[in-house]
Design a protein around this motif. Structure first.
Motif, PDB file in Angstrom:
ATOM      1  N   SER A  45       0.833  -1.200   0.000  1.00  0.00           N
ATOM      2  CA  SER A  45       0.000   0.000   0.000  1.00  0.00           C
ATOM      3  C   SER A  45       0.869   1.252   0.000  1.00  0.00           C
ATOM      4  CB  SER A  45      -0.912  -0.005   1.238  1.00  0.00           C
ATOM      5  OG  SER A  45      -1.654   1.191   1.321  1.00  0.00           O
ATOM      6  N   GLU A  46       1.920   1.243   0.804  1.00  0.00           N
ATOM      7  CA  GLU A  46       2.826   2.395   0.870  1.00  0.00           C
ATOM      8  C   GLU A  46       3.482   2.654  -0.476  1.00  0.00           C
ATOM      9  OE1 GLU A  46       6.894   4.046   1.307  1.00  0.00           O
ATOM     10  OE2 GLU A  46       6.583   1.889   1.437  1.00  0.00           O
ATOM     11  N   TYR A  47       3.874   1.588  -1.155  1.00  0.00           N
ATOM     12  CA  TYR A  47       4.480   1.699  -2.490  1.00  0.00           C
ATOM     13  C   TYR A  47       3.517   2.374  -3.472  1.00  0.00           C
ATOM     14  CZ  TYR A  47       5.733  -0.025  -7.194  1.00  0.00           C
ATOM     15  OH  TYR A  47       6.008  -0.133  -8.540  1.00  0.00           O
ATOM     16  N   PHE A  48       2.275   1.911  -3.509  1.00  0.00           N
ATOM     17  CA  PHE A  48       1.320   2.457  -4.477  1.00  0.00           C
ATOM     18  C   PHE A  48       0.900   3.889  -4.134  1.00  0.00           C
ATOM     19  CE2 PHE A  48       0.821  -1.946  -5.920  1.00  0.00           C
ATOM     20  CZ  PHE A  48       0.810  -1.738  -7.287  1.00  0.00           C
ATOM     21  N   LYS A  49       0.874   4.224  -2.848  1.00  0.00           N
ATOM     22  CA  LYS A  49       0.564   5.607  -2.491  1.00  0.00           C
ATOM     23  C   LYS A  49       1.595   6.563  -3.093  1.00  0.00           C
ATOM     24  CE  LYS A  49      -2.088   5.009   1.795  1.00  0.00           C
ATOM     25  NZ  LYS A  49      -3.303   5.717   1.362  1.00  0.00           N
ATOM     26  N   LYS A  50       2.849   6.163  -3.059  1.00  0.00           N
ATOM     27  CA  LYS A  50       3.904   7.017  -3.610  1.00  0.00           C
ATOM     28  C   LYS A  50       3.948   6.916  -5.132  1.00  0.00           C
ATOM     29  CE  LYS A  50       6.677   7.127   0.567  1.00  0.00           C
ATOM     30  NZ  LYS A  50       5.624   6.568   1.431  1.00  0.00           N
ATOM     31  N   LYS A  51       3.789   5.735  -5.652  1.00  0.00           N
ATOM     32  CA  LYS A  51       3.827   5.552  -7.106  1.00  0.00           C
ATOM     33  C   LYS A  51       2.716   6.341  -7.788  1.00  0.00           C
ATOM     34  CE  LYS A  51       3.787   1.941 -10.679  1.00  0.00           C
ATOM     35  NZ  LYS A  51       5.059   2.353 -11.320  1.00  0.00           N
ATOM     36  N   ASN A  52       1.539   6.390  -7.155  1.00  0.00           N
ATOM     37  CA  ASN A  52       0.386   7.074  -7.740  1.00  0.00           C
ATOM     38  C   ASN A  52       0.212   8.505  -7.217  1.00  0.00           C
ATOM     39  OD1 ASN A  52      -0.318   4.721  -9.184  1.00  0.00           O
ATOM     40  ND2 ASN A  52      -1.449   3.909  -7.428  1.00  0.00           N
ATOM     41  N   ASP A  53       1.194   8.981  -6.439  1.00  0.00           N
ATOM     42  CA  ASP A  53       1.138  10.350  -5.896  1.00  0.00           C
ATOM     43  C   ASP A  53      -0.205  10.573  -5.201  1.00  0.00           C
ATOM     44  OD1 ASP A  53       1.830  12.963  -5.283  1.00  0.00           O
ATOM     45  OD2 ASP A  53       1.323  13.745  -7.268  1.00  0.00           O
ATOM     46  N   HIS A  54      -0.452   9.808  -4.164  1.00  0.00           N
ATOM     47  CA  HIS A  54      -1.730   9.775  -3.456  1.00  0.00           C
ATOM     48  C   HIS A  54      -2.194  11.174  -3.045  1.00  0.00           C
ATOM     49  CE1 HIS A  54      -4.917   7.953  -1.130  1.00  0.00           C
ATOM     50  NE2 HIS A  54      -4.531   8.573  -0.043  1.00  0.00           N
ATOM     51  N   ASN A  55      -3.371  11.563  -3.540  1.00  0.00           N
ATOM     52  CA  ASN A  55      -3.971  12.880  -3.267  1.00  0.00           C
ATOM     53  C   ASN A  55      -3.085  14.053  -3.690  1.00  0.00           C
ATOM     54  OD1 ASN A  55      -6.340  11.787  -2.163  1.00  0.00           O
ATOM     55  ND2 ASN A  55      -5.477  11.705  -0.104  1.00  0.00           N
ATOM     56  N   GLY A  56      -2.088  13.777  -4.540  1.00  0.00           N
ATOM     57  CA  GLY A  56      -1.211  14.839  -5.024  1.00  0.00           C
ATOM     58  C   GLY A  56      -0.250  15.388  -3.992  1.00  0.00           C
ATOM     59  N   LYS A  57      -0.171  14.742  -2.830  1.00  0.00           N
ATOM     60  CA  LYS A  57       0.627  15.330  -1.745  1.00  0.00           C
ATOM     61  C   LYS A  57       2.130  15.236  -1.986  1.00  0.00           C
ATOM     62  CE  LYS A  57       0.442  11.234   1.293  1.00  0.00           C
ATOM     63  NZ  LYS A  57      -0.031  10.746   2.611  1.00  0.00           N
ATOM     64  N   PHE A  58       2.574  14.198  -2.718  1.00  0.00           N
ATOM     65  CA  PHE A  58       4.017  14.065  -2.937  1.00  0.00           C
ATOM     66  C   PHE A  58       4.508  15.045  -3.998  1.00  0.00           C
ATOM     67  CE2 PHE A  58       2.702   9.910  -1.237  1.00  0.00           C
ATOM     68  CZ  PHE A  58       3.510   9.880  -0.105  1.00  0.00           C
ATOM     69  N   SER A  59       3.724  15.249  -5.040  1.00  0.00           N
ATOM     70  CA  SER A  59       4.123  16.235  -6.044  1.00  0.00           C
ATOM     71  C   SER A  59       4.070  17.651  -5.462  1.00  0.00           C
ATOM     72  CB  SER A  59       3.233  16.134  -7.290  1.00  0.00           C
ATOM     73  OG  SER A  59       1.865  16.257  -6.957  1.00  0.00           O
ATOM     74  N   ARG A  60       3.174  17.877  -4.501  1.00  0.00           N
ATOM     75  CA  ARG A  60       3.133  19.175  -3.813  1.00  0.00           C
ATOM     76  C   ARG A  60       4.270  19.313  -2.811  1.00  0.00           C
ATOM     77  NH1 ARG A  60      -2.264  17.866  -2.782  1.00  0.00           N
ATOM     78  NH2 ARG A  60      -1.739  17.634  -0.580  1.00  0.00           N
ATOM     79  N   GLY A  61       4.668  18.157  -2.243  1.00  0.00           N
ATOM     80  CA  GLY A  61       5.693  18.179  -1.209  1.00  0.00           C
ATOM     81  C   GLY A  61       5.168  18.530   0.163  1.00  0.00           C
ATOM     82  N   GLN A  62       3.853  18.555   0.297  1.00  0.00           N
ATOM     83  CA  GLN A  62       3.272  18.888   1.593  1.00  0.00           C
ATOM     84  C   GLN A  62       1.861  18.317   1.716  1.00  0.00           C
ATOM     85  OE1 GLN A  62       3.386  23.188   1.534  1.00  0.00           O
ATOM     86  NE2 GLN A  62       1.466  23.349   0.419  1.00  0.00           N
ATOM     87  N   LEU A  63       1.416  18.197   2.961  1.00  0.00           N
ATOM     88  CA  LEU A  63       0.065  17.748   3.227  1.00  0.00           C
ATOM     89  C   LEU A  63      -0.908  18.901   2.978  1.00  0.00           C
ATOM     90  CD1 LEU A  63       0.818  15.828   6.547  1.00  0.00           C
ATOM     91  CD2 LEU A  63       0.605  14.866   4.252  1.00  0.00           C
ATOM     92  N   ARG A  64      -2.196  18.602   3.004  1.00  0.00           N
ATOM     93  CA  ARG A  64      -3.193  19.630   2.720  1.00  0.00           C
ATOM     94  C   ARG A  64      -3.138  20.770   3.720  1.00  0.00           C
ATOM     95  NH1 ARG A  64      -8.141  15.512   1.132  1.00  0.00           N
ATOM     96  NH2 ARG A  64      -7.494  15.125  -1.035  1.00  0.00           N
ATOM     97  N   GLY A  65      -2.738  20.468   4.941  1.00  0.00           N
ATOM     98  CA  GLY A  65      -2.637  21.506   5.961  1.00  0.00           C
ATOM     99  C   GLY A  65      -1.381  22.349   5.848  1.00  0.00           C
ATOM    100  N   GLY A  66      -0.512  22.001   4.899  1.00  0.00           N
ATOM    101  CA  GLY A  66       0.703  22.780   4.694  1.00  0.00           C
ATOM    102  C   GLY A  66       1.950  22.192   5.313  1.00  0.00           C
TER     103      GLY A  66
END
Length: 210
Positions: free
Chosen positions: A71-92
């Protein structure tokens, strides 16, 4: 975490154990209230809890580490919720540097799961402060028997619940294959090494997807 003064329970969220769905379910149906951070520790709770709250029924979830790793692999592979491409969580809050390193590795190499696993899973597995939290729980829900375990928890807290339908939230987009199918023979041997103690501690085996 989620606390209910009506039913006197505390639910502690452990990552990748359907904790978001359980939290929403408890808030919507069984008088749950959010307190502190989503992944607050039991120790942090004790520091601010009243004597009465410290007696509440406590529970949290756990998941087979081999499944959690997939699950951890696919979260990063699929850029889960766009947070990795943003480099931050929704709260900043910024993503942890190690998680970003893993994401960039996948973005650059498009590695399959086994190559990813062999590169990054080299030490005995742990889930940080969540392990301490789990030691204090009155009940541990297994991800693999999620709804039946949650129903048992509700019964123990005096909540009647004939059926449970958890909302589908924060789901990982991955193949429907069983998690073991993602492991090459070499990766499977590594899994025995790094996950062995954790699996023994929580009653998991390596020979099946349960």
């Amino acid at each position: 975490m989620i606390i209910s003064h009506v039913y006197q329970y505390c639910f502690f969220s452990v990552p990748r154990t359907a904790s978001t769905a359980i939290s929403r379910f408890l808030v919507t149906h069984f008088s749950g209230e959010k307190r502190g951070k989503k992944h607050s520790s039991y120790t942090a709770f004790r520091e601010s809890a009243t004597p009465a709250e410290q007696q509440y029924f406590t529970f949290a979830g756990v998941r087979h580490p081999m499944d959690s790793a997939v699950s951890e692999y696919f979260k990063k592979k699929n850029d889960h919720n766009g947070k990795f491409s943003r480099g931050q969580l929704r709260g900043g809050r910024p993503i942890h540097p190690e998680a970003m390193e893993r994401y960039r590795y996948l973005e650059t190499t498009n590695a399959d799961f086994s190559d990813y696993f062999l590169k990054f899973y080299t030490k005995p597995y742990g889930i940080g402060f969540h392990e301490q939290t789990l030691r204090y729980m009155d009940f541990i829900i297994k991800y693999e028997s999620l709804e039946s375990d949650l129903k048992q928890v509700l019964a123990l807290t005096g909540i009647p619940a004939e059926s449970i339908e958890l909302p589908k939230v924060n789901a990982t987009h991955k193949s429907n294959q069983g998690f073991k199918s993602f492991y090459s023979p070499e990766a499977l041997e590594r899994a025995r090494e790094v996950f062995g103690f954790f699996m023994e501690q929580y009653g998991y085996g390596i020979t099946r997807d349960q």
